[in-house]
Enzyme design. Sequence first.
Site, PDB file in Angstrom:
ATOM      1  N   ARG A 522     109.293  30.052  84.239  1.00 59.82           N
ATOM      2  CA  ARG A 522     109.515  31.471  84.539  1.00 59.82           C
ATOM      3  C   ARG A 522     110.979  31.836  84.364  1.00 59.82           C
ATOM      4  O   ARG A 522     111.868  31.038  84.663  1.00 59.82           O
ATOM      5  CB  ARG A 522     109.135  31.771  85.988  1.00 59.82           C
ATOM      6  CG  ARG A 522     107.645  31.875  86.199  1.00 59.82           C
ATOM      7  CD  ARG A 522     107.324  32.373  87.572  1.00 59.82           C
ATOM      8  NE  ARG A 522     108.133  31.718  88.588  1.00 59.82           N
ATOM      9  CZ  ARG A 522     108.454  32.260  89.749  1.00 59.82           C
ATOM     10  NH1 ARG A 522     108.065  33.478  90.047  1.00 59.82           N
ATOM     11  NH2 ARG A 522     109.175  31.598  90.620  1.00 59.82           N
ATOM     12  N   SER A 586     112.709  21.292  89.028  1.00 64.20           N
ATOM     13  CA  SER A 586     111.994  20.573  90.101  1.00 64.20           C
ATOM     14  C   SER A 586     111.702  19.120  89.754  1.00 64.20           C
ATOM     15  O   SER A 586     110.562  18.667  89.837  1.00 64.20           O
ATOM     16  CB  SER A 586     110.703  21.297  90.415  1.00 64.20           C
ATOM     17  OG  SER A 586     110.961  22.661  90.547  1.00 64.20           O
ATOM     18  N   ASP A 640     113.237  22.909  93.566  1.00 66.27           N
ATOM     19  CA  ASP A 640     112.354  23.958  94.113  1.00 66.27           C
ATOM     20  C   ASP A 640     112.247  23.879  95.639  1.00 66.27           C
ATOM     21  O   ASP A 640     112.098  24.901  96.320  1.00 66.27           O
ATOM     22  CB  ASP A 640     110.955  23.898  93.483  1.00 66.27           C
ATOM     23  CG  ASP A 640     110.307  22.527  93.613  1.00 66.27           C
ATOM     24  OD1 ASP A 640     111.006  21.553  93.946  1.00 66.27           O
ATOM     25  OD2 ASP A 640     109.092  22.419  93.376  1.00 66.27           O
TER      26      ASP A 640
END
Length: 900
Positions: A522, A586, A640
């Site tokens: 994203r 992440s 994350d």
Amino acid sequence: QVDRYLYHMRLSDDVLLDVMARFQAEMVKGLGRDTNPTATVKMLPSFVRSLPDGSEKGDFLAVDLGGSQFRAHQVKVFDDGKQSSQLESKFYPTPKEVIQGNGAELFDYVADCLLDFMETKNLKHKKLPLGFTFSFPCKQTKLEEGVLLAWTKHFKVRGVQDTDVVSALRKALQKHKASFDIDIDVLALVNDTVGTMMTCGYDDQRCEVGLIIGTGTNACYMEEMRHIDLVEGDEGRMCINTEWGAFGDDGALDDLRTEFDRELDLGSLNPGKQLFEKMISSLYLGELVRLILLKMTKEGLLFNGKVSTALLTKGKIEMKHVSAMEKYKEGLSNTKEILTELNLFPSEEDCIAVQHVCTIVSFRSANLCAATLAAILTRLRENKKLLRMRTTVGIDGGLYKTHPQYAKRLHKVVRRLVPNCDVRFLLSVSGSGKGAAMVTAVAYRLAAQRKQIDAALAPFLLSLETLREVKNKMRTEVEYGLKRETQASATVKMLPTYVCGTPDGTEKGKFLALDLGGTNFRVLLVKIRSGRRRSVQMYNKIFAIPLEIMQGTGEELFDHIVQCIADFLEYMGIKGARLPLGFTFSFPCRQASIDKGTLVGWTKGFKATDCEGEDVVDMLREAIRRRNEFDLDIVAVVNDTVGTMMTCGYEDPNCEIGLIAGTGSNVCYMEDMKNIEIVEGNEGKMCINTEWGGFGDNGCIDNIRTQYDKEVDEGSLNPGKQRYEKMTSGMYLGEIVRQILIDLTKQGLLFRGQISESLRKRGIFETKFLSQIESDRLALLQVRRILQQLGLDSTCEDSIIVKEVCGAVSKRAAQLCGAGLAAIVEKKRENRGVEHLQITVGVDGTLYKLHPHFSRVLRETVKELAPQCDVTFMLSEDGSGKGAALITAVAKRLHNVGQK
């Protein structure tokens, strides 16, 4: 003349549809906890939960009490793939003094007959399971126990009503045990109707209704457990013995009962009871015909008005006479013969009239039976939510078998009343005795299967003691990761993030955030406002990462990321601005500062080459330079988990722990600088990314790893690594379930022992299916649909087992996650030096958010293992995007303060 006289016995389809609706309402009443006490149709649970599946085998005994004869059977069931069985039976009379005597005599008689049978079959030294067919209404609380509610048919034995008939039989058998050297285990009490369904179910697996039309009448069918209020549990199905003979005992059929029905009832052994049975069953139809002929004769319509003694004698006309008189060709000559024997001297018109009376009486019986059966079939179809249903009805009983027209009439009317059900009527050849043996065989199979399933799932049941051990081991590994000399070899890496502050509300500005951590990537634009109108606005776009890029070269991966950023900047119209950027990455990174992160190793299915050991921020900067279209100020690289903690920290300053329970599993928390030996300085705090997924890679939790965990690990992209994550995260739970299902199928406990092609496919069982299957709102029918989507053709029993497997795997995951988290909150409590800690954990991840039970079990486990900590769980709204922007904003704020 006869038609006019018996006008009320002729029932139109509209009347039958009305009877059908009345019976449906009675069924609902009988199933409801509050309405059952006043219901006439008792809808008794039989505790038979499963139909034969063809894998039953062994030697079984059965006794059958309830008809005109008592029967003993030996049934051999062969597991030869052909579903074959062998039945040997012996019939014994039921003398009047026994069926109208006292209870002890009745059961002694049953035991004596059984012993005689065992002697003739040479079975005396074997230990055999026995099924007891007892064809009277019983209230059962388990399969091998039943309290007699009332005698029916011509039975009237004293001292048995309201007692358990299985105990009585066991007692009678016990008396003979020592002297005759027998060992009989009464495993199941079965109603003859249920026995009929099971016998036919062995030959046709579609059979889920049993029907008796003989001396008595009754029906049973497989009902959804969620509709049976009288029995605990919602899973699966159970056979319900309707005891429909009592339908109308409350007056519900009074408008259909004729004067002859009333007269017959008054003269019976049980006036006012079993009114529907008295309109249908062969025990009463002959008597009904006698009463009609008597009245017609008295009125001068038959036999020149001459009433013979025979016509005045109760029971003189029996069902066998009615059947003989209705025979197609010889009916008239039979009628003449029978009537002459009764000292009635009929004319030809008399014979035709009498034959017509018989037809109307037996036709009404078939019609009423068809209406109530149609109600059951409609209920079954609606339970299954089908527009059209194929099913089989197993049938037994003398009236159905011996009456020349009955079966044909019944079939025809049923098909007319339920045109959307394709019904096969299957005659039970070996009767309800074999059915009792089949129920026993199924109970035997289920008990053996239960043992095997329990054995397979036992390693997933973790005691409190084991969970405490996991918590303590996690604490030890956390300490190793913080110490300079042990950090290099620690499995829990405890990586410093260089995030040293949480938001204080003064952050403001426009920030870009990137989020890479799963199969999607994203890009976000985040606008943060401070002061009284404090808010965070976000705009984002999602891009897929194809498998060939996840597992291609590092250069291709980062070029793809930059291509996505370019698309987004274009899309938002902000290509010219040099915005500060936070990069959520992440994967385990060793950081030397907030904007430097060296990849320790890929996880979660990523395998891009030339990245491990490299600085991901440099790789991103290189790719931006290669594209040469725009420039960005990369301020922070963030995990994350840290993003999640920051997002929740923006709302709740007490949030100092971040937890991800989704595709992967990880935790971060604010640690005191003085405890972090690998970073210089002792003042303040820094967020530590534990990377706890690697916990256990040194073998410290091997004692709780199952064979299935090992298989999943060996088949993964990184064998031997991230072992704790492989037991707790969404990426792997479905795969663990698949391995268990394969094992249970190999043992013949699932999917009829057939491993389908789809079950062999790795990764077919996604974790979202676990969440769907375990949803409490989901009926088993929907579970079956999910399994069918996966190409797994499952029975109702299969669905229950699959649900149980999913439950065991996800519960263990939540408990292990809770044990790890308890270690972290306890450490926080000790750091602060307080007796009692209040703290908030920011949480993100699909497993926590979407799974119906994961979050509850996790919270309960933490509470149990860290009782001195009061932990609040806060769901993070977009931690990896908003969090990255907030960290960038905090870093910018701290940087500006430093510069000033």
